[in-house]
Scaffold this active site. Sequence first.
Site, PDB file in Angstrom:
ATOM      1  N   ASP A  31      17.609   0.447   3.835  1.00  0.00           N
ATOM      2  CA  ASP A  31      18.427   0.989   4.133  1.00  0.00           C
ATOM      3  C   ASP A  31      17.950   2.015   5.225  1.00  0.00           C
ATOM      4  O   ASP A  31      17.358   1.856   5.852  1.00  0.00           O
ATOM      5  CB  ASP A  31      18.415   1.705   2.604  1.00  0.00           C
ATOM      6  CG  ASP A  31      17.744   2.945   2.592  1.00  0.00           C
ATOM      7  OD1 ASP A  31      16.398   3.015   3.290  1.00  0.00           O
ATOM      8  OD2 ASP A  31      17.980   3.647   1.533  1.00  0.00           O
ATOM      9  N   CYS A  60      12.799   1.036   1.986  1.00  0.00           N
ATOM     10  CA  CYS A  60      13.442   3.125   2.327  1.00  0.00           C
ATOM     11  C   CYS A  60      12.674   3.720   2.581  1.00  0.00           C
ATOM     12  O   CYS A  60      11.353   3.074   2.733  1.00  0.00           O
ATOM     13  CB  CYS A  60      13.819   2.878   1.010  1.00  0.00           C
ATOM     14  SG  CYS A  60      13.298   2.725  -1.370  1.00  0.00           S
ATOM     15  N   HIS A  93      -1.876 -11.738  -9.613  1.00  0.00           N
ATOM     16  CA  HIS A  93      -1.548 -11.002 -11.018  1.00  0.00           C
ATOM     17  C   HIS A  93       0.156 -11.517 -11.166  1.00  0.00           C
ATOM     18  O   HIS A  93       0.575 -11.529 -12.681  1.00  0.00           O
ATOM     19  CB  HIS A  93      -2.241  -9.898 -11.539  1.00  0.00           C
ATOM     20  CG  HIS A  93      -3.571 -10.308 -11.422  1.00  0.00           C
ATOM     21  ND1 HIS A  93      -4.218  -9.253 -11.901  1.00  0.00           N
ATOM     22  CD2 HIS A  93      -4.303 -10.856 -10.538  1.00  0.00           C
ATOM     23  CE1 HIS A  93      -5.619  -9.243 -11.550  1.00  0.00           C
ATOM     24  NE2 HIS A  93      -5.864 -10.538 -11.174  1.00  0.00           N
TER      25      HIS A  93
END
Length: 149
Positions: A8, A65, A98
């Site tokens: 954004d 963002c 993981h």
Amino acid sequence: MKIALGSDHGGFHLKEMIKRYLEERGIGYRDFGTNSTESVDYPEFGMKVAEAVVSGEYDRGIVCCGTGIGISISANKVPGVRCAVVSDTYSAQMSREHNNANILALGERVVGAGLALKIVEVWLETEFAGGRHERRVNQIGDIEKKYKG
């Protein structure tokens, strides 16, 4: 490796730096926007990157963002996405080893440029460990299926 990128307005400058980083290393990418610092809504760009990754057209995604939180929540609504908000290199490594994170979220207002690019480097270079972790990632997929309807 092909990377889907999105941000954004609050993550625009960081996304542009990541583009240069990828270009310097010959890593292919597509920028799904936004293309300026003019105010936009992060869910649109989180979804675009997430859909591109889940479709298989792109191997992984990186979204930015202001904090990394909003755009990661949006991306994680797309089934098959495991988007991790990361602000240190150890978490970047673990999110891949993981959790097999397929999208990385970064906050431009949280992580400095140098650290952000190091996080990207570690995240892109780290492979999924599999083994017991694969069972757990599959369990995440089972949760998605339960609520898909």
